[in-house]
Design a protein around this motif. Sequence first.
Motif, mmCIF file in Angstrom:
data_model
loop_
_atom_site.group_PDB
_atom_site.id
_atom_site.type_symbol
_atom_site.label_atom_id
_atom_site.label_comp_id
_atom_site.label_asym_id
_atom_site.label_seq_id
_atom_site.Cartn_x
_atom_site.Cartn_y
_atom_site.Cartn_z
ATOM 1 N N SER A 179 26.499 -43.009 41.543
ATOM 2 C CA SER A 179 27.754 -42.479 42.075
ATOM 3 C C SER A 179 28.914 -43.437 41.838
ATOM 4 O O SER A 179 30.064 -43.003 41.696
ATOM 5 C CB SER A 179 27.604 -42.190 43.571
ATOM 6 O OG SER A 179 26.624 -41.195 43.801
ATOM 7 N N LEU A 180 28.620 -44.739 41.814
ATOM 8 C CA LEU A 180 29.680 -45.719 41.567
ATOM 9 C C LEU A 180 30.239 -45.624 40.151
ATOM 10 O O LEU A 180 31.314 -46.141 39.870
ATOM 11 C CB LEU A 180 29.153 -47.137 41.824
ATOM 12 C CG LEU A 180 28.869 -47.480 43.290
ATOM 13 C CD1 LEU A 180 28.329 -48.886 43.416
ATOM 14 C CD2 LEU A 180 30.126 -47.328 44.131
ATOM 15 N N GLN A 181 29.489 -44.965 39.274
ATOM 16 C CA GLN A 181 29.966 -44.724 37.910
ATOM 17 C C GLN A 181 30.665 -43.367 37.827
ATOM 18 O O GLN A 181 30.726 -42.748 36.758
ATOM 19 C CB GLN A 181 28.792 -44.770 36.918
ATOM 20 C CG GLN A 181 28.008 -46.057 36.940
ATOM 21 C CD GLN A 181 28.858 -47.261 36.597
ATOM 22 O OE1 GLN A 181 29.663 -47.219 35.664
ATOM 23 N NE2 GLN A 181 28.691 -48.347 37.351
ATOM 24 N N GLY A 182 31.201 -42.937 38.944
ATOM 25 C CA GLY A 182 31.794 -41.599 39.032
ATOM 26 C C GLY A 182 32.869 -41.323 38.014
ATOM 27 O O GLY A 182 32.924 -40.226 37.433
ATOM 28 N N ARG A 183 33.752 -42.290 37.772
ATOM 29 C CA ARG A 183 34.821 -42.073 36.808
ATOM 30 C C ARG A 183 34.267 -41.849 35.403
ATOM 31 O O ARG A 183 34.712 -40.939 34.687
ATOM 32 C CB ARG A 183 35.777 -43.269 36.805
ATOM 33 C CG ARG A 183 36.928 -43.132 35.815
ATOM 34 C CD ARG A 183 37.857 -44.329 35.877
ATOM 35 N NE ARG A 183 38.922 -44.234 34.897
ATOM 36 C CZ ARG A 183 40.035 -43.540 35.047
ATOM 37 N NH1 ARG A 183 40.237 -42.869 36.171
ATOM 38 N NH2 ARG A 183 40.954 -43.504 34.101
ATOM 39 N N ARG A 184 33.279 -42.661 35.014
ATOM 40 C CA ARG A 184 32.686 -42.508 33.690
ATOM 41 C C ARG A 184 31.960 -41.178 33.573
ATOM 42 O O ARG A 184 32.046 -40.498 32.541
ATOM 43 C CB ARG A 184 31.733 -43.662 33.409
ATOM 44 C CG ARG A 184 32.411 -45.027 33.324
ATOM 45 C CD ARG A 184 31.401 -46.122 33.058
ATOM 46 N NE ARG A 184 32.034 -47.442 32.978
ATOM 47 C CZ ARG A 184 31.387 -48.570 32.791
ATOM 48 N NH1 ARG A 184 30.056 -48.539 32.657
ATOM 49 N NH2 ARG A 184 32.038 -49.720 32.747
ATOM 50 N N ILE A 185 31.236 -40.811 34.624
ATOM 51 C CA ILE A 185 30.517 -39.535 34.604
ATOM 52 C C ILE A 185 31.497 -38.376 34.519
ATOM 53 O O ILE A 185 31.276 -37.392 33.796
ATOM 54 C CB ILE A 185 29.628 -39.404 35.856
ATOM 55 C CG1 ILE A 185 28.548 -40.496 35.846
ATOM 56 C CG2 ILE A 185 28.986 -38.025 35.916
ATOM 57 C CD1 ILE A 185 27.710 -40.531 37.105
ATOM 58 N N PHE A 186 32.612 -38.494 35.264
ATOM 59 C CA PHE A 186 33.635 -37.447 35.237
ATOM 60 C C PHE A 186 34.202 -37.269 33.834
ATOM 61 O O PHE A 186 34.349 -36.135 33.342
ATOM 62 C CB PHE A 186 34.750 -37.804 36.230
ATOM 63 C CG PHE A 186 35.895 -36.848 36.233
ATOM 64 C CD1 PHE A 186 35.743 -35.558 36.706
ATOM 65 C CD2 PHE A 186 37.145 -37.239 35.756
ATOM 66 C CE1 PHE A 186 36.808 -34.663 36.712
ATOM 67 C CE2 PHE A 186 38.213 -36.356 35.749
ATOM 68 C CZ PHE A 186 38.048 -35.067 36.232
#
Length: 205
Positions: A179-186
Amino acid sequence: MASLFLFSRILLDFGSLLVFWVLASLYSVRIAIAGTFVFILSDGLHRYLGKRTFPRLWIISNTLAIVFGVIDLISITPFMIRYEGVLTNLIIALSFAVGAFGATTPIQELVEEQQGFPFPPERQEIRAYFKSLTLVWALYFAAKAILYFWLLTYFPLPRALMLRSVIGTVSLGVMIGISLQGRRIFLLCQRAGFFLPRYSTEPQA
């Protein structure tokens, strides 16, 4: 640093449950209950004095810890410890599922609090992303509840609790890390054609 701050905030929101699970697996249920109450009081006082908010996740997790702790304290033999993990994960899964359809999802609340300002209301693609991420968390907790019930069914209680503690802690860390990689996943999702901006088709005045 922003990711580390968000990671610490998520851990604190689930802190009482983590304290209970760890102390119960290492010591006794009553020590776990006492440690959990101390954690809730200290964290609540720290938030109040620091004029910090009390997010929905914090309220839900601490309410569950208090309710289960009180039931065990007034019982001759603590019995909630057996199915506490199952019930806790089911309730949190339900809370995430309901929260996904609210004005602001619990995860979006955490991110907005960390960055210090809310996302623009017209950014519906961000809202849709957080809704999907919240539903993924709901499925995670529901799956963990099913797994915990299976462990209690096929393993002796001490071994089931030990496995529950290890699996719960590791899996929660993995979920938080993802979840902390949310920006990359987005951004990856947008490249794949998901969560794209919706532009108004109305003529400009």
